[in-house]
Motif scaffolding. Structure first.
Motif, PDB file in Angstrom:
ATOM      1  N   THR A  91      26.652  29.414  42.941  1.00 21.77           N
ATOM      2  CA  THR A  91      27.785  30.253  43.296  1.00 21.77           C
ATOM      3  C   THR A  91      28.634  30.559  42.070  1.00 21.77           C
ATOM      4  OG1 THR A  91      27.788  28.974  45.340  1.00 21.77           O
ATOM      5  CG2 THR A  91      29.624  30.507  45.000  1.00 21.77           C
ATOM      6  N   ARG A  92      28.991  29.499  41.356  1.00 17.32           N
ATOM      7  CA  ARG A  92      29.917  29.693  40.237  1.00 17.32           C
ATOM      8  C   ARG A  92      29.855  28.552  39.240  1.00 17.32           C
ATOM      9  NH1 ARG A  92      35.534  30.237  42.157  1.00 17.32           N
ATOM     10  NH2 ARG A  92      36.356  28.670  40.748  1.00 17.32           N
ATOM     11  N   LEU A  93      30.320  28.844  38.043  1.00 16.98           N
ATOM     12  CA  LEU A  93      30.530  27.797  37.038  1.00 16.98           C
ATOM     13  C   LEU A  93      31.921  28.029  36.467  1.00 16.98           C
ATOM     14  CD1 LEU A  93      28.210  26.614  34.180  1.00 16.98           C
ATOM     15  CD2 LEU A  93      30.566  27.251  33.694  1.00 16.98           C
ATOM     16  N   HIS A  94      32.754  27.023  36.534  1.00 17.07           N
ATOM     17  CA  HIS A  94      34.067  27.188  35.924  1.00 17.07           C
ATOM     18  C   HIS A  94      34.456  25.993  35.065  1.00 17.07           C
ATOM     19  CE1 HIS A  94      35.559  25.205  39.770  1.00 17.07           C
ATOM     20  NE2 HIS A  94      36.166  24.490  38.829  1.00 17.07           N
ATOM     21  N   MET A  95      35.500  26.209  34.261  1.00 20.63           N
ATOM     22  CA  MET A  95      35.986  25.160  33.351  1.00 20.63           C
ATOM     23  C   MET A  95      37.228  24.517  33.951  1.00 20.63           C
ATOM     24  SD  MET A  95      35.818  27.307  29.784  1.00 20.63           S
ATOM     25  CE  MET A  95      36.441  28.840  30.478  1.00 20.63           C
ATOM     26  N   GLU A  96      37.414  23.246  33.689  1.00 25.31           N
ATOM     27  CA  GLU A  96      38.646  22.587  34.111  1.00 25.31           C
ATOM     28  C   GLU A  96      38.854  21.316  33.299  1.00 25.31           C
ATOM     29  OE1 GLU A  96      37.851  22.132  38.319  1.00 25.31           O
ATOM     30  OE2 GLU A  96      36.978  20.150  38.032  1.00 25.31           O
ATOM     31  N   GLU A  97      40.001  20.678  33.526  1.00 28.70           N
ATOM     32  CA  GLU A  97      40.269  19.439  32.795  1.00 28.70           C
ATOM     33  C   GLU A  97      40.032  18.255  33.729  1.00 28.70           C
ATOM     34  OE1 GLU A  97      44.389  19.254  31.668  1.00 28.70           O
ATOM     35  OE2 GLU A  97      45.095  19.778  33.657  1.00 28.70           O
ATOM     36  N   ASP A  98      39.622  17.145  33.146  1.00 25.51           N
ATOM     37  CA  ASP A  98      39.427  15.931  33.934  1.00 25.51           C
ATOM     38  C   ASP A  98      40.779  15.256  34.156  1.00 25.51           C
ATOM     39  OD1 ASP A  98      38.078  13.994  35.327  1.00 25.51           O
ATOM     40  OD2 ASP A  98      36.677  13.501  33.722  1.00 25.51           O
ATOM     41  N   ALA A  99      40.831  14.403  35.170  1.00 28.85           N
ATOM     42  CA  ALA A  99      42.044  13.614  35.417  1.00 28.85           C
ATOM     43  C   ALA A  99      41.889  12.253  34.730  1.00 28.85           C
ATOM     44  CB  ALA A  99      42.233  13.440  36.914  1.00 28.85           C
ATOM     45  N   GLY A 100      42.921  11.434  34.774  1.00 28.36           N
ATOM     46  CA  GLY A 100      42.838  10.095  34.200  1.00 28.36           C
ATOM     47  C   GLY A 100      42.034   9.164  35.098  1.00 28.36           C
ATOM     48  N   LYS A 101      42.074   7.896  34.754  1.00 32.82           N
ATOM     49  CA  LYS A 101      41.262   6.955  35.519  1.00 32.82           C
ATOM     50  C   LYS A 101      42.127   5.778  35.963  1.00 32.82           C
ATOM     51  CE  LYS A 101      37.437   4.838  33.747  1.00 32.82           C
ATOM     52  NZ  LYS A 101      36.228   4.973  32.931  1.00 32.82           N
ATOM     53  N   LEU A 102      41.978   5.427  37.233  1.00 34.73           N
ATOM     54  CA  LEU A 102      42.702   4.252  37.717  1.00 34.73           C
ATOM     55  C   LEU A 102      41.821   3.029  37.549  1.00 34.73           C
ATOM     56  CD1 LEU A 102      44.388   5.511  41.001  1.00 34.73           C
ATOM     57  CD2 LEU A 102      45.321   5.367  38.697  1.00 34.73           C
ATOM     58  N   PHE A 147      44.934   7.093  30.681  1.00 32.86           N
ATOM     59  CA  PHE A 147      44.995   8.550  30.515  1.00 32.86           C
ATOM     60  C   PHE A 147      44.053   9.080  29.435  1.00 32.86           C
ATOM     61  CE2 PHE A 147      49.343   7.959  32.449  1.00 32.86           C
ATOM     62  CZ  PHE A 147      49.063   8.672  33.606  1.00 32.86           C
ATOM     63  N   ASN A 148      43.203   8.224  28.887  1.00 38.47           N
ATOM     64  CA  ASN A 148      42.268   8.734  27.870  1.00 38.47           C
ATOM     65  C   ASN A 148      41.402   9.862  28.410  1.00 38.47           C
ATOM     66  OD1 ASN A 148      43.203   6.961  25.989  1.00 38.47           O
ATOM     67  ND2 ASN A 148      41.446   5.567  26.083  1.00 38.47           N
ATOM     68  N   ARG A 149      41.071   9.796  29.684  1.00 37.44           N
ATOM     69  CA  ARG A 149      40.180  10.802  30.262  1.00 37.44           C
ATOM     70  C   ARG A 149      40.922  12.088  30.651  1.00 37.44           C
ATOM     71  NH1 ARG A 149      36.564   9.292  35.456  1.00 37.44           N
ATOM     72  NH2 ARG A 149      38.360  10.196  36.513  1.00 37.44           N
ATOM     73  N   THR A 150      42.238  11.997  30.733  1.00 35.90           N
ATOM     74  CA  THR A 150      43.023  13.165  31.113  1.00 35.90           C
ATOM     75  C   THR A 150      42.825  14.290  30.094  1.00 35.90           C
ATOM     76  OG1 THR A 150      44.655  11.567  31.843  1.00 35.90           O
ATOM     77  CG2 THR A 150      45.327  13.863  31.846  1.00 35.90           C
ATOM     78  N   GLY A 151      42.366  15.418  30.542  1.00 40.18           N
ATOM     79  CA  GLY A 151      42.180  16.553  29.634  1.00 40.18           C
ATOM     80  C   GLY A 151      40.807  16.613  28.982  1.00 40.18           C
ATOM     81  N   VAL A 152      39.930  15.683  29.346  1.00 44.20           N
ATOM     82  CA  VAL A 152      38.547  15.804  28.878  1.00 44.20           C
ATOM     83  C   VAL A 152      37.939  17.026  29.574  1.00 44.20           C
ATOM     84  CG1 VAL A 152      36.243  14.729  29.029  1.00 44.20           C
ATOM     85  CG2 VAL A 152      38.227  13.352  28.334  1.00 44.20           C
ATOM     86  N   PRO A 153      37.255  17.877  28.818  1.00 43.80           N
ATOM     87  CA  PRO A 153      36.755  19.108  29.443  1.00 43.80           C
ATOM     88  C   PRO A 153      35.635  18.876  30.447  1.00 43.80           C
ATOM     89  CG  PRO A 153      36.014  18.969  27.168  1.00 43.80           C
ATOM     90  CD  PRO A 153      36.965  17.831  27.387  1.00 43.80           C
ATOM     91  N   LEU A 154      35.692  19.624  31.521  1.00 42.43           N
ATOM     92  CA  LEU A 154      34.635  19.579  32.542  1.00 42.43           C
ATOM     93  C   LEU A 154      34.133  20.983  32.795  1.00 42.43           C
ATOM     94  CD1 LEU A 154      36.319  17.469  35.399  1.00 42.43           C
ATOM     95  CD2 LEU A 154      34.621  16.641  33.764  1.00 42.43           C
TER      96      LEU A 154
END
Ligand code: ADP
Ligand code: ZN
Ligand code: MG
Length: 477
Positions: free
Chosen positions: A119-130, A146-153
């Protein structure tokens, strides 16, 4: 009633850029918690995200390979929700105008080729990790990394074209393989660099309408995906058979209980209030740039398999195994260039190398034997300096010590005995000790001959040249 299964997958893949999608922080895995953060990815007020060009390049690569149309213009949108791992209280994603749409891949499943729509491919940012502290129920402590926050997906959404849990698994495997080949994502599901949500429903066989779906989360291995889907298909059909109805909800796979459990229903579903992110301008993708990216695409698994079969004259099965990862295929080609007997190289890689890698749970890139070292061993065997049996022992030693075949053979005096006189002496001894066996050989018993060869091998610690031993024995008998 006969039911058919309908599945659609949503896949999140962490993109292998060095820095995050909207800031300069490192994306490296396993660093000290919160050491790779800055005001941007921590969502401080007043900061501005700046798009990482490399993320777009990787996303375009992936989109091209899965036959998507790249939109001339795409946009980033805010997906609003509150959760402790999301400091801004919104995730930057794409919604109405994604990077790419209308793609497909061909998978080989259930003995035939099948086209699965994307259907689609889009870009987004990852969230942090608990991170929930050990025994966290009693200690009641959770931590946020928060190291993972903003890792590209990149998120890749499939059409509901998958007809069984096995097909879903095959599709995911293929997609993962493609992303790894592109070096867009490392595909590590345990570390969470590739994650999958599965949507599943059932409907009367042949029906055109979609049934009510449930969405399964927390599927971090191929096995879990298949098991969770199988469980869910059973659960839904039992429910309908009993006169009930499937409710649209999100369910979690519980690997301990081997079942799915309800997480939240449609009523509790988030309303994300998507809107275009005012901090990021619409992104216009230059078609010329897309063509430049297209020209850098690597050879993909299918093409490689076909080439291997032709170029190296190896069976398709071998070519498939050797093409599982790009690094394995590269290893093979390097070795086959140095030792141009491709089927022998293939046998050793599929046998010894893959076995040892599996035993140690390591990847070909971590293999203590490089292609040159393996070629060196195979050459010694091919030239008759060592027997194939000794070669296997030398191989094991090379694997543990990292020494070259030449070194090991020399140090341990493993050189094959191909000196006829030397062998004749040993053979005479064996014959003198085994008069009964000799009679059996003369009666035509092949097994008896094998026994004699074995005795010679034993006396020479496997170093005798087996062809020569056979020749001399036959001559003497
Ligand atoms: P949602 O709005 O709930 O996220 P989407 O329409 O965006 O649903 O679809 C999400 C995923 O679920 C896609 O992969 C899609 O193919 C799949 N999907 C949609 N409807 C169904 C259904 N009835 N049964 C199985 N999968 C479905
Ligand atoms: Zn940052
Ligand atoms: Mg959706």
């Amino acid at each position: 009633m006969n039911y058919e299964t309908v599945i659609g997958l949503e896949i999140h893949a962490q993109v292998l850029t060095i820095s995050k999608i909207f800031c300069n922080c490192s994306t490296g895995f396993g660093a000290v918690p919160n050491s790779q953060t800055c005001p941007v990815c921590l969502g401080y007020p007043g900061v501005l995200p700046v798009l990482n060009r490399k993320v777009v390049e990787f996303a375009v690569k992936a989109a091209l390979v899965i036959n998507c149309r790249i939109n001339k213009e795409c946009r980033f949108a805010r997906k609003n929700y509150f959760y402790p791992d999301l400091p801004k209280a919104y995730q930057i994603s794409q919604y109405e105008a994604p990077l790419a749409e209308h793609g497909f891949i061909e998978i080989f499943t259930n003995e035939h080729e099948k086209r699965i729509g994307i259907t689609r491919l889009h870009m987004e940012e990852d969230a942090g990790k608990l991170v929930h502290a050990e025994g966290y129920v009693s200690s009641n402590k959770s931590y946020v990394d928060f190291n993972r926050t903003g890792v590209p997906l990149i998120e890749i959404v499939s059409e509901p074209d998958l007809g069984s849990p096995q097909e879903a698994r095959d599709y995911l495997q293929k997609l993962r393989n493609i992303l790894q080949y592109l070096e867009v994502c490392d595909g590590n599901m345990e570390e969470g660099s590739l994650r999958c949500d599965a949507n599943v429903s059932i409907r009367p066989a042949g029906s055109q309408n979609l049934g009510t779906k449930t969405e399964l989360k927390n599927l971090n291995s191929f096995r879990f995906i298949q098991k969770a889907l199988e469980y869910e298909v059973q659960r839904q059909s039992a429910l309908i058979e009993a006169g009930g109805e499937v409710v649209q909800e999100t369910r979690l796979w519980d690997p301990e209980q081997n079942k799915t459990v309800s997480m939240r229903s449609k009523e509790e579903a988030h309303d994300y209030r998507y809107f275009p992110d005012p901090d990021l301008v619409p992104l216009a993708i230059d078609p010329e740039w897309v063509e430049t990216i297209r020209s850098t695409l690597p050879e993909l698994p299918e093409a490689k398999i076909t080439r291997f079969v032709q170029q190296y004259q190896i069976p398709r099965y071998d070519a498939e195994v050797l093409s599982v990862t790009r690094s394995l295929a590269d290893y093979y080609e390097e070795c086959a260039a140095l030792f141009p007997k491709p089927k022998i190289v293939s046998n050793w890689m599929m046998g010894e190398i893959l076995r040892e890698l599996k035993n140690r749970n390591i990847d070909i890139t971590e293999c203590p034997l490089n292609p040159k070292a393996l070629a060196g061993l195979l050459k010694m065997m091919d030239q008759g300096i060592i027997s194939s049996k000794i070669a296997k022992c030398v191989f094991d030693e090379m694997f543990t010590t990292g020494k070259s075949a030449e070194q090991i053979v020399q140090q341990k005096g493993l050189t094959q005995i191909s000196n006829e006189e030397e062998l004749e002496e040993i053979i005479d001894r064996v014959l003198a000790e085994n008069p009964v066996v000799i009679e059996e050989v003369k009666k035509g018993k092949n097994k008896a001959l094998g026994f004699l060869v074995g005795q010679v091998m034993k006396l020479t610690s496997g170093k005798a040249n087996p062809a020569l031993v056979n020749k001399i024995l036959k001559k003497k008998l």
